[in-house]
Design a protein around this motif. Structure first.
Motif, PDB file in Angstrom:
ATOM      1  N   VAL A   1       0.841  -1.198   0.000  1.00 48.68           N
ATOM      2  CA  VAL A   1       0.000   0.000   0.000  1.00 48.68           C
ATOM      3  C   VAL A   1       0.873   1.243   0.000  1.00 48.68           C
ATOM      4  CG1 VAL A   1      -1.674   1.337   1.360  1.00 48.68           C
ATOM      5  CG2 VAL A   1      -1.875  -1.161   1.246  1.00 48.68           C
ATOM      6  N   ILE A   2       0.529   2.183  -0.858  1.00 53.05           N
ATOM      7  CA  ILE A   2       1.132   3.517  -0.787  1.00 53.05           C
ATOM      8  C   ILE A   2       0.047   4.475  -0.330  1.00 53.05           C
ATOM      9  CG2 ILE A   2       2.083   5.430  -2.115  1.00 53.05           C
ATOM     10  CD1 ILE A   2       3.563   3.444  -3.821  1.00 53.05           C
ATOM     11  N   ILE A   3       0.394   5.333   0.610  1.00 54.42           N
ATOM     12  CA  ILE A   3      -0.544   6.339   1.098  1.00 54.42           C
ATOM     13  C   ILE A   3       0.023   7.703   0.747  1.00 54.42           C
ATOM     14  CG2 ILE A   3      -1.742   7.252   3.112  1.00 54.42           C
ATOM     15  CD1 ILE A   3      -1.199   4.489   4.480  1.00 54.42           C
ATOM     16  N   ALA A   4      -0.725   8.479  -0.018  1.00 57.35           N
ATOM     17  CA  ALA A   4      -0.300   9.830  -0.389  1.00 57.35           C
ATOM     18  C   ALA A   4      -0.929  10.808   0.589  1.00 57.35           C
ATOM     19  CB  ALA A   4      -0.726  10.156  -1.818  1.00 57.35           C
ATOM     20  N   GLY A   5      -0.099  11.466   1.399  1.00 60.78           N
ATOM     21  CA  GLY A   5      -0.595  12.405   2.411  1.00 60.78           C
ATOM     22  C   GLY A   5      -0.391  11.816   3.792  1.00 60.78           C
ATOM     23  N   ALA A   6       0.568  12.395   4.553  1.00 60.48           N
ATOM     24  CA  ALA A   6       0.880  11.861   5.879  1.00 60.48           C
ATOM     25  C   ALA A   6       0.238  12.728   6.951  1.00 60.48           C
ATOM     26  CB  ALA A   6       2.392  11.773   6.063  1.00 60.48           C
ATOM     27  N   GLY A   7      -1.090  12.829   6.898  1.00 65.55           N
ATOM     28  CA  GLY A   7      -1.844  13.580   7.914  1.00 65.55           C
ATOM     29  C   GLY A   7      -2.662  12.624   8.754  1.00 65.55           C
ATOM     30  N   GLN A   8      -3.795  13.126   9.225  1.00 69.23           N
ATOM     31  CA  GLN A   8      -4.635  12.326  10.115  1.00 69.23           C
ATOM     32  C   GLN A   8      -5.143  11.056   9.432  1.00 69.23           C
ATOM     33  OE1 GLN A   8      -5.785  13.214  13.612  1.00 69.23           O
ATOM     34  NE2 GLN A   8      -5.886  11.008  13.272  1.00 69.23           N
ATOM     35  N   ALA A   9      -5.689  11.196   8.244  1.00 68.85           N
ATOM     36  CA  ALA A   9      -6.262  10.024   7.570  1.00 68.85           C
ATOM     37  C   ALA A   9      -5.164   9.057   7.138  1.00 68.85           C
ATOM     38  CB  ALA A   9      -7.104  10.459   6.359  1.00 68.85           C
ATOM     39  N   GLY A  10      -4.079   9.581   6.579  1.00 64.93           N
ATOM     40  CA  GLY A  10      -2.998   8.721   6.110  1.00 64.93           C
ATOM     41  C   GLY A  10      -2.407   7.908   7.241  1.00 64.93           C
ATOM     42  N   CYS A  11      -2.139   8.557   8.353  1.00 65.78           N
ATOM     43  CA  CYS A  11      -1.566   7.868   9.505  1.00 65.78           C
ATOM     44  C   CYS A  11      -2.549   6.820  10.036  1.00 65.78           C
ATOM     45  CB  CYS A  11      -1.234   8.889  10.589  1.00 65.78           C
ATOM     46  SG  CYS A  11      -0.552   8.146  12.071  1.00 65.78           S
ATOM     47  N   SER A  12      -3.818   7.191  10.151  1.00 65.33           N
ATOM     48  CA  SER A  12      -4.823   6.250  10.672  1.00 65.33           C
ATOM     49  C   SER A  12      -4.918   5.006   9.800  1.00 65.33           C
ATOM     50  CB  SER A  12      -6.199   6.913  10.755  1.00 65.33           C
ATOM     51  OG  SER A  12      -6.150   8.047  11.570  1.00 65.33           O
ATOM     52  N   ALA A  13      -4.833   5.192   8.487  1.00 66.59           N
ATOM     53  CA  ALA A  13      -4.924   4.042   7.584  1.00 66.59           C
ATOM     54  C   ALA A  13      -3.737   3.112   7.791  1.00 66.59           C
ATOM     55  CB  ALA A  13      -4.988   4.516   6.130  1.00 66.59           C
ATOM     56  N   ALA A  14      -2.526   3.689   7.895  1.00 63.31           N
ATOM     57  CA  ALA A  14      -1.324   2.872   8.061  1.00 63.31           C
ATOM     58  C   ALA A  14      -1.386   2.085   9.373  1.00 63.31           C
ATOM     59  CB  ALA A  14      -0.079   3.764   8.034  1.00 63.31           C
ATOM     60  N   VAL A  15      -1.750   2.773  10.442  1.00 65.56           N
ATOM     61  CA  VAL A  15      -1.812   2.133  11.758  1.00 65.56           C
ATOM     62  C   VAL A  15      -2.845   1.009  11.756  1.00 65.56           C
ATOM     63  CG1 VAL A  15      -2.491   2.522  14.172  1.00 65.56           C
ATOM     64  CG2 VAL A  15      -1.000   4.170  13.013  1.00 65.56           C
ATOM     65  N   LYS A  16      -4.003   1.296  11.176  1.00 59.90           N
ATOM     66  CA  LYS A  16      -5.067   0.284  11.184  1.00 59.90           C
ATOM     67  C   LYS A  16      -4.679  -0.939  10.352  1.00 59.90           C
ATOM     68  CE  LYS A  16      -9.210  -0.971  12.471  1.00 59.90           C
ATOM     69  NZ  LYS A  16      -9.518  -1.124  13.918  1.00 59.90           N
ATOM     70  N   LEU A  17      -4.017  -0.701   9.215  1.00 63.08           N
ATOM     71  CA  LEU A  17      -3.574  -1.838   8.394  1.00 63.08           C
ATOM     72  C   LEU A  17      -2.695  -2.771   9.230  1.00 63.08           C
ATOM     73  CD1 LEU A  17      -2.802  -0.085   4.988  1.00 63.08           C
ATOM     74  CD2 LEU A  17      -4.329  -2.058   5.285  1.00 63.08           C
ATOM     75  N   ARG A  18      -1.729  -2.178   9.944  1.00 62.04           N
ATOM     76  CA  ARG A  18      -0.851  -3.023  10.754  1.00 62.04           C
ATOM     77  C   ARG A  18      -1.630  -3.687  11.893  1.00 62.04           C
ATOM     78  NH1 ARG A  18       2.249  -3.920   7.044  1.00 62.04           N
ATOM     79  NH2 ARG A  18       4.245  -2.885   6.795  1.00 62.04           N
ATOM     80  N   ASN A  19      -2.539  -2.945  12.514  1.00 65.73           N
ATOM     81  CA  ASN A  19      -3.323  -3.535  13.614  1.00 65.73           C
ATOM     82  C   ASN A  19      -4.167  -4.711  13.130  1.00 65.73           C
ATOM     83  OD1 ASN A  19      -2.295  -1.742  15.386  1.00 65.73           O
ATOM     84  ND2 ASN A  19      -4.118  -0.434  15.524  1.00 65.73           N
ATOM     85  N   LEU A  20      -4.555  -4.661  11.857  1.00 66.69           N
ATOM     86  CA  LEU A  20      -5.376  -5.748  11.314  1.00 66.69           C
ATOM     87  C   LEU A  20      -4.501  -6.883  10.776  1.00 66.69           C
ATOM     88  CD1 LEU A  20      -8.126  -3.685   9.471  1.00 66.69           C
ATOM     89  CD2 LEU A  20      -8.400  -5.025  11.566  1.00 66.69           C
ATOM     90  N   GLY A  21      -3.201  -6.756  10.928  1.00 66.99           N
ATOM     91  CA  GLY A  21      -2.318  -7.850  10.538  1.00 66.99           C
ATOM     92  C   GLY A  21      -1.873  -7.805   9.084  1.00 66.99           C
ATOM     93  N   TYR A  22      -2.079  -6.665   8.423  1.00 64.70           N
ATOM     94  CA  TYR A  22      -1.615  -6.531   7.040  1.00 64.70           C
ATOM     95  C   TYR A  22      -0.088  -6.592   7.030  1.00 64.70           C
ATOM     96  CZ  TYR A  22      -1.178  -4.548   2.331  1.00 64.70           C
ATOM     97  OH  TYR A  22      -0.884  -4.323   1.008  1.00 64.70           O
ATOM     98  N   GLU A  23       0.494  -7.481   6.234  1.00 67.66           N
ATOM     99  CA  GLU A  23       1.937  -7.735   6.349  1.00 67.66           C
ATOM    100  C   GLU A  23       2.770  -7.209   5.191  1.00 67.66           C
ATOM    101  OE1 GLU A  23       2.116 -11.933   7.113  1.00 67.66           O
ATOM    102  OE2 GLU A  23       1.875 -11.632   9.283  1.00 67.66           O
ATOM    103  N   ARG A  24       2.102  -6.710   4.157  1.00 70.45           N
ATOM    104  CA  ARG A  24       2.884  -6.237   3.007  1.00 70.45           C
ATOM    105  C   ARG A  24       3.439  -4.833   3.285  1.00 70.45           C
ATOM    106  NH1 ARG A  24      -1.526  -8.549  -1.342  1.00 70.45           N
ATOM    107  NH2 ARG A  24      -1.178 -10.701  -0.760  1.00 70.45           N
TER     108      ARG A  24
END
Ligand code: FAD
Length: 401
Positions: free
Chosen positions: A4-27
């Motif tokens: 996953v690439i996230i464009a924009g390191a603000g509130q939404a971008g950070c939340s998406a990254a954190v949640k992906l890892r919390n859900l066990g996304y490994e890529r």
């Protein structure tokens, strides 16, 4: 696998990254931001941070070690410059980076008066980023004259900070009243009175013609010709969603990047969250500018990417701090046809919004109990009889039974 690439390191971008890892996304996850800082929260920018009451470290959403620990590649100070949806790549600096999923979390840009009307003169400011606040902070000296264009929440919060620091503040609102777009006349009246009692001059129904000055802003000229002298000028006149990358890539854009209920754009491998996204709501589309929305929408997208089909059902909430008043808003008042105002015994006030006799939103000023009850009702799709709400002697808790 590219991840996953996230464009924009603000509130939404950070939340998406954190949640992906919390859900066990490994890529791989790559979070790309054009600001020099790791993701931080914006709400304090116009409140405690501007006042000097909150150290910068407290703004960051995660410590920098977090990103290393969870193998989230953080690339800062560098914009994403283009998307090729066909080849599933983005451009960043001189590189081309491939993705399986791209999340656009590019936020929104503050509006200014155009340059030919003085909107870019030194001494004019917007309030969006940490850099904006660091640039404006030295202006906040006692006795200096500040003109604020725009009577929305950001303009009012800046006025409150400036009044507290003993500046001479004039706030100009083009609409017939402050908070016209976002709140009922009762809520606007509450805040108008609050600001006036703190010495802020509020001019409503007043058009700004231009910022005066040549090398630097010296004040503003109103449509009627009157000039108000100022040492500096703040624009709090709304934002424009950052949709240019999406538009150039041919995605559907309508005052925001169009998404479906899962947060997916018109391209199946591209998603959009936060201030830049336009989502389906009550039969039409809306864009929500709030932390709660940025987090919830980003987390829904993360779940969908992680293989857990999830639909976003917005439960809007918002807050604002001005002087000693904490405003909390539950729901969305768009389309309301009546309101009920309730006074709490301890001095709090709440304004409840109805559409066809159904409760849709509430503004609670120093009344956390009213907020909590209204939010629980609205989130559960329940209403509250206007008669009961309007009776100051009634016990609101009976509504929750
Ligand atoms: P942002 O947090 O703005 O993040 C987007 C990021 O993407 C930015 O860093 C931007 O620079 C970057 N970006 C843009 N284009 C590119 C690109 N091409 N490449 C790389 N990066 C890019 N909400 C509340 O709920 N309550 C409040 O009290 C409140 N107060 C606020 C006060 C202020 C002063 C401001 C500015 C906002 C406030 N908000 C409040 C709104 C809230 O902060 C936003 O809704 C929220 O930050 C939206 O998150 P986002 O991730 O969509 O956008």
């Amino acid at each position: 696998t590219h991840g996953v690439i996230i464009a924009g390191a603000g509130q939404a971008g950070c939340s998406a990254a954190v949640k992906l890892r919390n859900l066990g996304y490994e890529r791989p996850i790559t979070l790309i931001g054009d600001e020099p800082h790791p993701p931080y929260q914006r709400p304090p920018l116009s409140k405690a941070y501007l006042l000097g009451d909150l150290p910068r470290e407290r703004l960051f959403l995660r410590p920098e070690t977090y990103y290393r620990e969870y193998q989230i590649t953080l690339r800062l100070n560098e914009p994403v410059t283009g998307i090729s949806a066909a080849s599933r790549t983005i451009g960043c600096g001189t590189e081309t980076l491939p993705y399986d999923h791209l999340i656009l979390a590019t936020g929104a840009a503050p509006r200014r008066l155009p340059g030919e009307l003085g909107g870019r003169l030194p001494g004019t400011y917007t309030i969006r980023s940490m850099a904006d606040i660091d640039a404006i902070a030295p202006e906040f000296e006692p006795g200096r004259r500040l003109v604020i264009a725009g009577g929305g929440y950001i303009g009012l919060e800046v006025a409150a900070v400036a009044a507290k620091l003993n500046l001479e503040v004039t706030l100009i609102e083009a609409a017939p009243r402050i908070l016209q777009r976002v709140a009922a006349p009762e809520t606007a009246a509450f805040f108008r009175e609050l600001h006036r009692s703190n010495g802020v001059r509020i001019l409503e129904d007043t058009q700004l013609a231009r910022v005066t000055g040549s090398g630097r802003a010296t004040g503003v000229e109103l449509a009627g010709g009157e000039v108000i002298a100022a040492d500096f000028v703040v624009f709090g006149i709304g934002v424009t969603p950052e949709t240019s990358l999406a538009a150039k890539a041919g995605l559907a854009v309508e005052n925001g990047i169009c998404t479906d209920a899962r947060g997916r754009s018109s391209d199946p491998h591209i998603w959009a969250a936060g201030d830049c996204a336009s989502l389906p709501f009550r039969g039409s589309r809306i864009r929500l500018e709030s932390v709660g929305n940025a987090i919830d929408q980003a987390e829904v997208i993360a779940a969908n990417i992680a293989g857990i089909p999830t639909v976003y059902d917005p439960k809007p909430w918002f807050w604002s701090d001005q002087y000693d008043v904490k405003l909390q808003i539950a729901g969305l008042n768009a389309g309301y046809d009546s309101t009920v105002t309730r006074a709490a015994p301890d001095g709090g006030v709440s304004v409840w919004y109805y559409r066809e006799n159904t409760l849709i939103a509430a503004d609670a000023m120093n009344d956390p109990r009213a907020y909590m009850i209204a939010k629980r009702l609205i989130d559960a799709g329940k209403s509250a009889s206007p008669d009961l709400v309007g009776d100051p002697g009634s016990d609101l808790r009976t509504l929750l039974k």
